[in-house]
Enzyme design. Structure first.
Site, PDB file in Angstrom:
ATOM      1  CG  ASP A 140      -1.780  -1.138   1.444  1.00  0.00           C
ATOM      2  OD1 ASP A 140      -1.599  -2.121   0.694  1.00  0.00           O
ATOM      3  OD2 ASP A 140      -2.620  -1.108   2.355  1.00  0.00           O
ATOM      4  CG  HIS A 191      12.836  -8.740   1.899  1.00  0.00           C
ATOM      5  ND1 HIS A 191      12.753  -8.267   3.189  1.00  0.00           N
ATOM      6  CD2 HIS A 191      13.406  -7.755   1.176  1.00  0.00           C
ATOM      7  CE1 HIS A 191      13.271  -7.045   3.236  1.00  0.00           C
ATOM      8  NE2 HIS A 191      13.663  -6.712   2.025  1.00  0.00           N
ATOM      9  NE  ARG A 193      17.848 -15.506   3.256  1.00  0.00           N
ATOM     10  CZ  ARG A 193      17.231 -14.879   4.230  1.00  0.00           C
ATOM     11  NH1 ARG A 193      16.368 -13.919   3.958  1.00  0.00           N
ATOM     12  NH2 ARG A 193      17.465 -15.193   5.481  1.00  0.00           N
TER      13      ARG A 193
HETATM   14  P1  ADP Z   1       8.856  -3.546   8.283  1.00  0.00           P
HETATM   15  O1  ADP Z   1       9.672  -4.778   8.521  1.00  0.00           O
HETATM   16  O2  ADP Z   1       9.381  -2.701   7.192  1.00  0.00           O
HETATM   17  O3  ADP Z   1       8.547  -2.840   9.548  1.00  0.00           O
HETATM   18  P2  ADP Z   1       6.380  -5.009   8.497  1.00  0.00           P
HETATM   19  O4  ADP Z   1       5.789  -5.925   7.511  1.00  0.00           O
HETATM   20  O5  ADP Z   1       6.950  -5.605   9.745  1.00  0.00           O
HETATM   21  O6  ADP Z   1       7.466  -4.109   7.734  1.00  0.00           O
HETATM   22  O7  ADP Z   1       5.294  -3.941   8.972  1.00  0.00           O
HETATM   23  C1  ADP Z   1       4.516  -3.200   8.085  1.00  0.00           C
HETATM   24  C2  ADP Z   1       3.194  -2.905   8.766  1.00  0.00           C
HETATM   25  O8  ADP Z   1       2.458  -1.957   8.005  1.00  0.00           O
HETATM   26  C3  ADP Z   1       2.306  -4.132   8.900  1.00  0.00           C
HETATM   27  O9  ADP Z   1       1.896  -4.256  10.233  1.00  0.00           O
HETATM   28  C4  ADP Z   1       1.147  -3.833   7.954  1.00  0.00           C
HETATM   29  O10 ADP Z   1      -0.078  -4.418   8.363  1.00  0.00           O
HETATM   30  C5  ADP Z   1       1.088  -2.308   8.011  1.00  0.00           C
HETATM   31  N1  ADP Z   1       0.405  -1.702   6.859  1.00  0.00           N
HETATM   32  C6  ADP Z   1       0.510  -2.055   5.562  1.00  0.00           C
HETATM   33  N2  ADP Z   1      -0.259  -1.274   4.789  1.00  0.00           N
HETATM   34  C7  ADP Z   1      -0.881  -0.383   5.615  1.00  0.00           C
HETATM   35  C8  ADP Z   1      -1.817   0.686   5.430  1.00  0.00           C
HETATM   36  N3  ADP Z   1      -2.288   0.983   4.228  1.00  0.00           N
HETATM   37  N4  ADP Z   1      -2.227   1.388   6.511  1.00  0.00           N
HETATM   38  C9  ADP Z   1      -1.771   1.075   7.755  1.00  0.00           C
HETATM   39  N5  ADP Z   1      -0.906   0.071   7.992  1.00  0.00           N
HETATM   40  C10 ADP Z   1      -0.446  -0.651   6.952  1.00  0.00           C
END
Ligand code: ADP
Length: 456
Positions: A225, A394, A284
């Site tokens: 997103d 990833h 990988r």
């Molecule tokens: P990183 O390792 O970069 O922190 P993560 O996958 O651990 O990435 O965390 C990304 C977070 O962002 C997830 O908890 C996901 O649900 C959240 N997320 C993704 N898209 C949106 C959005 N449109 N609005 C709010 N939160 C979002």
């Protein structure tokens, strides 16, 4: 509802939470929007090993390392396609950021491991399972400062608010309707990657054969997103075609749990024919490509008692080897022939393969696949094995940032008020991320993004 704060963070995974704590430590009032019911994102379910040059722990184990070496491994391991400025920032800040995490209560084992595809022994293993330690450490801080750091879950950011060329807030869909969150200092995008978005994955993938049928290690919220939102306001995207497959996914769930391997020095990968086909210590992408070329696009990981001295020890992540065997996800036998028969792979070849491997362990010489990492022979019963497959893990590409985590547009100019950190960004890992570098990345740049936005 209308919210007014100083820093708005989209995404409450590891990087978003790091940014929240860091922004607050730098004096800002913070609001985190998380679309899922809980914070944690993929960070919570990741392997969670953290690469850093650490004189204390590596020194104790006699492991030679340097910032230059970490830089070279990372840059060259990604085919020199990362941005040097970001790679430099990553490797130089990895250890100081690890110490910052420890100051927040994060705990690591004293030992250092070589993670799958990490190319070197600099992986710090959290004491708590998977990525829970990071999330707990950050959430403890956030709870202690709940008057100044607010988290709203079930809040999906949909677009960025732009006023006079500056990003001033975020529109989101909350549980009870629309949320308009204004940010006087800045907005940080920390929404993670797009491994769980099959359509987006297919549209950017030019490197692998179709990934449509592969499973993913990712949580369902990893849909890219933030990349779409940033692109709409002119952000430059880089490296979008570089999608990482992890070679050791669970064939049924796609998860990383349940692997019989514990440390790559002690395991071998064989195909259905009972033969090795790749350097188990390689990148990988190299390993995943090699597995996809084997019969059934599946491999079997083989270890022996050296990996489970007590017999009931924990497997790579959590869950004991006994529980894996009971669930039919791993096999155990007194001889290699028997093990091969149980798993449906060629028994005679497996015996020959292991004998050949053991010769190299003895001589510590490079084998025909280029393997150089050895420790114990595979020669002590019981023997253990289990099937693994490549899974989408990833996404290396994403929003282009500079070393201060400021988002850049297509002309390389800073977009005022907009920051990004973590898997949503591109340019840190080039074409291939080293195992253990994601935890360093998301925490290092999350901390930087929080500080940059707060000081704005
Ligand atoms: P990183 O390792 O970069 O922190 P993560 O996958 O651990 O990435 O965390 C990304 C977070 O962002 C997830 O908890 C996901 O649900 C959240 N997320 C993704 N898209 C949106 C959005 N449109 N609005 C709010 N939160 C979002």
């Amino acid at each position: 509802i209308n919210k007014e704060t100083e820093v708005v963070i989209i995404g409450g995974g590891g990087s978003g939470l790091a940014a929240a704590v860091s922004a607050h430590q730098n004096g800002a009032k913070v609001l985190v929007l998380e679309k899922m019911p809980n914070v944690g994102g993929n960070t919570l379910i990741s392997g969670a090993a953290y690469n850093a040059v650490d004189p204390k722990r590596q020194g104790a184990a006699g492991i030679e390392d340097s910032i230059e070496k970490h830089y070279t491994h990372t840059y060259e391991g990604g085919d020199k396609l990362g941005k040097p400025e970001l790679v430099r920032t990553l490797v130089e800040n990895a250890y100081p950021t690890l110490e910052w995490l420890e100051s927040l209560g994060m705990k690591y084992e004293d030992t250092i491991e070589t993670i799958v595809g990490s190319l070197w022994a600099r992986g710090h293993i959290p004491v708590e399972p998977l990525g829970t330690g990071y999330v707990n450490a950050y959430m403890n801080y956030i709870k202690q400062h709940s008057d100044e750091i607010e988290i709203i879950t079930h809040a999906k950011a949909t677009d960025l608010i732009v006023e006079d060329g500056r990003i001033t807030g975020v529109n989101a869909e909350g549980e009870n309707g629309k949320i308009v969150a204004k940010a006087s200092k800045g907005v940080i995008i920390a929404t993670g990657g797009f491994s769980a978005n099959v359509e987006m994955r297919e549209s950017y993938n030019t490197i692998w054969p179709s990934l449509k049928n592969l499973k993913t290690t990712n949580q369902p919220g990893a849909t890219g997103d933030g990349i779409v939102m940033a692109e709409k306001v002119g952000a430059n995207l880089i490296g979008m075609e570089y999608i990482q497959l992890h070679p050791t996914g669970d064939p049924k769930t796609g998860g990383l749990d349940g692997n019989v391997a514990r440390d790559i020095e002690d395991n071998i990968f064989v195909n259905k024919n009972g033969q090795r086909f790749v350097d188990e210590g390689s990148r990988r992408d190299v390993m995943s490509k090699a597995i996809l070329e084997q019969e059934g696009a599946t491999m079997w990981v083989i270890v022996d008692k050296h990996s489970y001295p007590e017999g009931s020890d924990d497997s790579e992540f959590f869950g004991s080897i006994d529980s894996l065997i009971a669930e039919g996800r791993a096999y155990k036998a007194d001889t290699l022939e028997e093990l091969a028969q149980m798993m449906g792979i060629n028994p005679e070849n497996l015996v020959k393969t292991v004998a050949e491997f053991n010769k190299h362990v003895e001589s510590k010489t490079k084998d025909q696949f280029g393997r150089t990492l050895y420790r114990n022979k595979i020669d002590t019963a019981p023997f253990y094995g289990g099937a693994r497959v490549p899974v989408v893990h990833h996404t290396m590409g994403g929003i282009e940032i500079n070393k201060d985590a400021q988002v850049l547009d297509k002309d390389g100019k800073i977009i005022p008020g907009l920051y990004a950190s973590g898997e949503v960004t591109g340019g840190v890992h080039g074409s291939n991320r080293l195992g253990g570098n994601a935890m360093a990345d998301i925490n290092v740049f999350g901390k930087i993004a929080g500080a940059s936005a707060a000081k704005n």
